[in-house]
Motif scaffolding. Structure first.
Motif, mmCIF file in Angstrom:
data_model
loop_
_atom_site.group_PDB
_atom_site.id
_atom_site.type_symbol
_atom_site.label_atom_id
_atom_site.label_comp_id
_atom_site.label_asym_id
_atom_site.label_seq_id
_atom_site.Cartn_x
_atom_site.Cartn_y
_atom_site.Cartn_z
ATOM 1 N N ALA A 87 -34.943 -19.217 -15.912
ATOM 2 C CA ALA A 87 -35.186 -20.642 -15.697
ATOM 3 C C ALA A 87 -34.460 -21.149 -14.455
ATOM 4 C CB ALA A 87 -34.752 -21.431 -16.931
ATOM 5 N N SER A 88 -33.223 -20.701 -14.245
ATOM 6 C CA SER A 88 -32.436 -21.115 -13.070
ATOM 7 C C SER A 88 -31.801 -19.881 -12.440
ATOM 8 C CB SER A 88 -31.345 -22.118 -13.481
ATOM 9 O OG SER A 88 -31.915 -23.256 -14.098
ATOM 10 N N PRO A 89 -32.578 -19.110 -11.699
ATOM 11 C CA PRO A 89 -32.044 -17.847 -11.164
ATOM 12 C C PRO A 89 -30.999 -18.016 -10.069
ATOM 13 C CG PRO A 89 -34.228 -18.272 -10.273
ATOM 14 C CD PRO A 89 -33.980 -19.329 -11.307
ATOM 15 N N ARG A 90 -30.836 -19.231 -9.529
ATOM 16 C CA ARG A 90 -29.882 -19.441 -8.441
ATOM 17 C C ARG A 90 -28.581 -20.102 -8.894
ATOM 18 N NH1 ARG A 90 -31.372 -19.009 -3.109
ATOM 19 N NH2 ARG A 90 -33.527 -18.406 -2.683
ATOM 20 N N ARG A 91 -28.530 -20.636 -10.098
ATOM 21 C CA ARG A 91 -27.331 -21.352 -10.553
ATOM 22 C C ARG A 91 -26.662 -20.587 -11.694
ATOM 23 N NH1 ARG A 91 -31.144 -25.421 -9.816
ATOM 24 N NH2 ARG A 91 -30.647 -26.909 -8.158
ATOM 25 N N TRP A 92 -25.345 -20.350 -11.523
ATOM 26 C CA TRP A 92 -24.614 -19.568 -12.511
ATOM 27 C C TRP A 92 -23.220 -20.136 -12.743
ATOM 28 C CZ3 TRP A 92 -27.075 -15.974 -15.283
ATOM 29 C CH2 TRP A 92 -28.288 -15.483 -14.770
ATOM 30 N N SER A 93 -22.772 -20.030 -13.989
ATOM 31 C CA SER A 93 -21.393 -20.375 -14.343
ATOM 32 C C SER A 93 -20.636 -19.067 -14.536
ATOM 33 C CB SER A 93 -21.352 -21.205 -15.631
ATOM 34 O OG SER A 93 -22.044 -22.430 -15.460
ATOM 35 N N LEU A 94 -19.579 -18.867 -13.763
ATOM 36 C CA LEU A 94 -18.824 -17.629 -13.786
ATOM 37 C C LEU A 94 -17.405 -17.882 -14.281
ATOM 38 C CD1 LEU A 94 -21.114 -17.330 -11.509
ATOM 39 C CD2 LEU A 94 -19.703 -15.485 -10.624
ATOM 40 N N THR A 95 -16.772 -16.794 -14.689
ATOM 41 C CA THR A 95 -15.362 -16.830 -15.052
ATOM 42 C C THR A 95 -14.618 -15.883 -14.129
ATOM 43 O OG1 THR A 95 -15.908 -17.265 -17.363
ATOM 44 C CG2 THR A 95 -13.668 -16.512 -16.880
ATOM 45 N N GLY A 96 -13.607 -16.410 -13.426
ATOM 46 C CA GLY A 96 -12.861 -15.599 -12.478
ATOM 47 C C GLY A 96 -11.366 -15.793 -12.622
ATOM 48 N N PRO A 97 -10.597 -15.293 -11.667
ATOM 49 C CA PRO A 97 -9.130 -15.440 -11.719
ATOM 50 C C PRO A 97 -8.687 -16.899 -11.795
ATOM 51 C CG PRO A 97 -9.787 -13.847 -10.047
ATOM 52 C CD PRO A 97 -11.036 -14.504 -10.511
ATOM 53 N N GLU A 98 -9.489 -17.796 -11.212
ATOM 54 C CA GLU A 98 -9.123 -19.208 -11.212
ATOM 55 C C GLU A 98 -9.729 -19.962 -12.393
ATOM 56 O OE1 GLU A 98 -12.492 -18.871 -8.090
ATOM 57 O OE2 GLU A 98 -11.243 -17.573 -9.331
ATOM 58 N N GLY A 99 -10.367 -19.247 -13.306
ATOM 59 C CA GLY A 99 -10.996 -19.874 -14.455
ATOM 60 C C GLY A 99 -12.498 -20.013 -14.271
ATOM 61 N N ALA A 100 -13.069 -21.053 -14.877
ATOM 62 C CA ALA A 100 -14.512 -21.263 -14.799
ATOM 63 C C ALA A 100 -14.893 -21.840 -13.441
ATOM 64 C CB ALA A 100 -14.981 -22.191 -15.906
ATOM 65 N N VAL A 101 -15.912 -21.246 -12.825
ATOM 66 C CA VAL A 101 -16.395 -21.724 -11.527
ATOM 67 C C VAL A 101 -17.923 -21.722 -11.539
ATOM 68 C CG1 VAL A 101 -14.381 -20.972 -10.203
ATOM 69 C CG2 VAL A 101 -16.272 -19.382 -10.580
ATOM 70 N N GLU A 102 -18.492 -22.562 -10.696
ATOM 71 C CA GLU A 102 -19.937 -22.629 -10.547
ATOM 72 C C GLU A 102 -20.337 -21.951 -9.240
ATOM 73 O OE1 GLU A 102 -22.032 -23.966 -12.863
ATOM 74 O OE2 GLU A 102 -20.229 -24.235 -14.089
ATOM 75 N N MET A 103 -21.446 -21.230 -9.285
ATOM 76 C CA MET A 103 -21.965 -20.600 -8.079
ATOM 77 C C MET A 103 -23.449 -20.899 -7.949
ATOM 78 S SD MET A 103 -22.259 -16.578 -6.925
ATOM 79 C CE MET A 103 -23.816 -16.358 -7.798
ATOM 80 N N GLU A 104 -23.862 -21.339 -6.783
ATOM 81 C CA GLU A 104 -25.281 -21.546 -6.511
ATOM 82 C C GLU A 104 -25.678 -20.646 -5.347
ATOM 83 O OE1 GLU A 104 -28.633 -25.004 -5.708
ATOM 84 O OE2 GLU A 104 -26.567 -25.545 -6.226
ATOM 85 N N ILE A 105 -26.646 -19.791 -5.604
ATOM 86 C CA ILE A 105 -27.104 -18.861 -4.568
ATOM 87 C C ILE A 105 -27.818 -19.649 -3.482
ATOM 88 C CG2 ILE A 105 -28.648 -16.928 -4.108
ATOM 89 C CD1 ILE A 105 -28.147 -16.044 -7.026
ATOM 90 N N SER A 106 -27.282 -19.561 -2.286
ATOM 91 C CA SER A 106 -27.845 -20.319 -1.164
ATOM 92 C C SER A 106 -28.522 -19.415 -0.150
ATOM 93 C CB SER A 106 -26.738 -21.125 -0.467
ATOM 94 O OG SER A 106 -25.697 -20.252 -0.031
ATOM 95 N N GLY A 107 -28.266 -18.119 -0.260
ATOM 96 C CA GLY A 107 -28.845 -17.174 0.701
ATOM 97 C C GLY A 107 -30.329 -16.973 0.477
ATOM 98 N N PRO A 108 -30.975 -16.251 1.378
ATOM 99 C CA PRO A 108 -32.409 -16.007 1.260
ATOM 100 C C PRO A 108 -32.728 -15.107 0.071
ATOM 101 C CG PRO A 108 -31.484 -14.636 2.997
ATOM 102 C CD PRO A 108 -30.375 -15.549 2.547
ATOM 103 N N ALA A 109 -33.958 -15.172 -0.378
ATOM 104 C CA ALA A 109 -34.418 -14.307 -1.468
ATOM 105 C C ALA A 109 -35.793 -13.775 -1.084
ATOM 106 C CB ALA A 109 -34.469 -15.066 -2.781
#
Length: 303
Positions: free
Chosen positions: A195-217
C-alpha cells in the motif's frame, strides 16, 4: 415440496398406532401431530389415514406412501450423515492458495506432510499474489503475507518474519550506502502490492525513525521472486523477507544494508470465508501449518 418433518410424523403415527402414542414418542402435543398430518394430506391431495374413535388405519394411498416414506427418510438420514462426515472427517478436497515463494518454502511442504497423514484427503494448491475471492473461486483457505487488511474473511495468525533491505555486491560497490539518508535516496526496486512502498517506520540506534524513499524506482514488480532477481542482477535495493534472501546472503550474491536498522515485522495469516461451520480439514490444516512453521518442518527451509 414435501415437508420431511411431517413425513416423519406420519411414519411415527403409523408405527405407534395412534396420534396419542406418536405425540408421546415425538414429545409433541396430539394437536400438533394431528395438524401436521392434516397439512401433509392437504399437500398431497389424498387421505393417508382412516380415523375412527376406536382405531387408525391406512388408506390404500397411505400404505403406498408409508413404504416410500420409509425409504425417503432413510435416504435423508444417509445424506445428512454423509455431509456431516465429510465436514468433520479429514477427507474431500482441501483447496489452498498462497504466494509462490512462501508456498514453495512452507505451504507446499506442509500440505505434502499433512496429506500423508490423511490419505483420504485431496489437495489443490494455487500460487497467486492476488487477493482471491475465496468463495467464488472455491478456496478453503488463503495464506497471505504482510499487513492484514480489513475484510469479511476470518483470519488466524501463522507466524511473523523480518524483512531486510538487500542489494548485490556489485551495486553496493558502485553505490555505497552508509546512512539512513543514503538508503532513502538509493535506487529502489519497489513491491507493487504494498500500500505504501516508499514510507517505512524503522527502529534504529536512536529509537523509532521514519524513512521515506525519495530515490528513483526504475524497477518494480508484484512478485518477491522478481524483486530478488532484480536485486541479484544489480538493479538496486529491494526489501525482502529474511527467509527468502537467507541463502543468497550466505552465498554472497546479496548483501544486507544498514543492519543496525530494523524494518517492521510482517505477519503470515490464514484467511477463510466467514462461515458458521469451518470444515475439520481446514481447521486441522491451519493448526498443522502453524505448528509446522513454528517447529521447522522436515522439508521447510526456514525457522
Amino acid at each position: 415440496m414435501l415437508n420431511l418433518q411431517r413425513v416423519a410424523m406420519f411414519v411415527a403415527v403409523v408405527e405407534a398406532g395412534s396420534f396419542t402414542a406418536a405425540a408421546a414418542t415425538l414429545r409433541q402435543t396430539k394437536a400438533a401431530i394431528s395438524f401436521n398430518i392434516g397439512r401433509l394430506e392437504a399437500d398431497l391431495g389424498v387421505a393417508l389415514l382412516l380415523r375412527t374413535t376406536r382405531r387408525l388405519a391406512l388408506t390404500q394411498s397411505g400404505e403406498a406412501f408409508y413404504t416410500r416414506a420409509l425409504r425417503l427418510l432413510a435416504e435423508s438420514d444417509a445424506l445428512e450423515q454423509e455431509v456431516r462426515q465429510n465436514h468433520l472427517s479429514l477427507s474431500g478436497e482441501l483447496t489452498v492458495t498462497s504466494t509462490a515463494e512462501y508456498g514453495a518454502r512452507k505451504v507446499i511442504p506442509a500440505l505434502a506432510a499433512f496429506a500423508q497423514q490423511h490419505p483420504q484427503l485431496q489437495v489443490r494448491h494455487v500460487s497467486s499474489s492476488a487477493h482471491a475471492d475465496l468463495i467464488s473461486e472455491r478456496f478453503d483457505v488463503a495464506i497471505r503475507l504482510g499487513k492484514l487488511a480489513d475484510s469479511s474473511y476470518r483470519a488466524a495468525a501463522i507466524e511473523r518474519f523480518t524483512i531486510l533491505p538487500v542489494a548485490s555486491p556489485g551495486w553496493l560497490a558502485a553505490h555505497p550506502v552508509t546512512t539512513l539518508a543514503g538508503l532513502a535516496e538509493a535506487d529502489w526496486i519497489l513491491h507493487q502490492r504494498l500500500a505504501s512502498p516508499r514510507r517505512w517506520s524503522l527502529t534504529g540506534p536512536e529509537g523509532a525513525v521514519e524513512m521515506e524513499i525519495s530515490g528513483p524506482a526504475r524497477f518494480s514488480s508484484d512478485s518477491a521472486s522478481a524483486l530478488l532477481a532484480f536485486a541479484a542482477a544489480g538493479c538496486g535495493v529491494a526489501l525482502l523477507p529474511e527467509w527468502l534472501v537467507r541463502q543468497p546472503l550466505v552465498e554472497g550474491r546479496l548483501q544486507r544494508l544498514l543492519p543496525q536498522y530494523r524494518f517492521p515485522e510482517q505477519g503470515v495469516y490464514a484467511l477463510w470465508p466467514d462461515s458458521r461451520h469451518l470444515p475439520a480439514r481446514v481447521r486441522a490444516f491451519i493448526d498443522f501449518l502453524r505448528a509446522w512453521v513454528t517447529e521447522g518442518g522436515v522439508s521447510a527451509e526456514i525457522n
